[in-house]
Design an enzyme around this catalytic site. Sequence first.
Site, mmCIF file in Angstrom:
data_model
loop_
_atom_site.group_PDB
_atom_site.id
_atom_site.type_symbol
_atom_site.label_atom_id
_atom_site.label_comp_id
_atom_site.label_asym_id
_atom_site.label_seq_id
_atom_site.Cartn_x
_atom_site.Cartn_y
_atom_site.Cartn_z
ATOM 1 N N GLY A 152 0.826 -1.046 0.031
ATOM 2 C CA GLY A 152 -0.054 -0.096 0.331
ATOM 3 C C GLY A 152 0.239 1.395 0.406
ATOM 4 C CG ASN A 153 -0.052 4.998 -1.065
ATOM 5 O OD1 ASN A 153 -0.832 5.815 -0.525
ATOM 6 N ND2 ASN A 153 -0.795 4.030 -2.625
ATOM 7 N NE ARG A 154 4.803 6.156 4.562
ATOM 8 C CZ ARG A 154 5.215 5.131 5.706
ATOM 9 N NH1 ARG A 154 4.467 4.991 6.694
ATOM 10 N NH2 ARG A 154 6.887 4.876 5.746
#
Length: 194
Positions: free
Chosen positions: A24-26
Amino acid sequence: LRGKKGFISAGPTYEALDPVRFIGNRSSGKMGFEIAKAAANLGAEVVLVSGPTHQKVSHSSIDVKPVISAQDMYSEVHKHFETSDIAILSAAVADFTPKDVAIQKIKKKSDTLTLELEKTKDILASLGTIKKDQFLVGFALETNNELENAKGKLKRKNLNLIVLNSLNDKGAGFKTDTNKVTFIDDKENILEFQ
Ligand code: CTP
């Protein structure tokens, strides 16, 4: 925006590795949700296509469509583009996804693990190729050569407007309540917000 229809993409995407893990990412989804609220408050009918996020919205003119992966987001967004007047793609879509998703949980048998990733479809670029009268807005998150890179993306993806976020700016980037952006339109007008 009364009488106008639009959709906004927001949040991250999660790309499954196995039944319990993902890449995923932030992205928090904050910006996309705020844009959706602002558009709805200006009278627009909004579809908000969102990746996994803790953001909440309750507004009679906002229809939230939750998605998980980049492929899910691609399919959902394409359901709404033809009937939209405005499309704002603020989601932080994964650029790569695991080539194979393990059916069972991956075991830690060896000291290293190599993953093969393949490119996801660029949703924004795909809309740029089928665009008719829609006003298409994309985002660019850059760390260097910001203006040049953003102008390149605006042309390459056939956008009407690109919103440049620089990670070099204090108070900009992921998970902040503030942001600092520059608008660049297809006539190369530049509007910098301080
Ligand atoms: N975007 C998208 N689909 C993707 C990737 C990005 O719709 N698969 C959209 C984002 O929502 C955003 C814009 O494209 O509006 C960001 O452009 P992108 O080229 O992905 O930016 P970067 O990932 O920063 O590109 P690069 O790695 O080439 O700098």
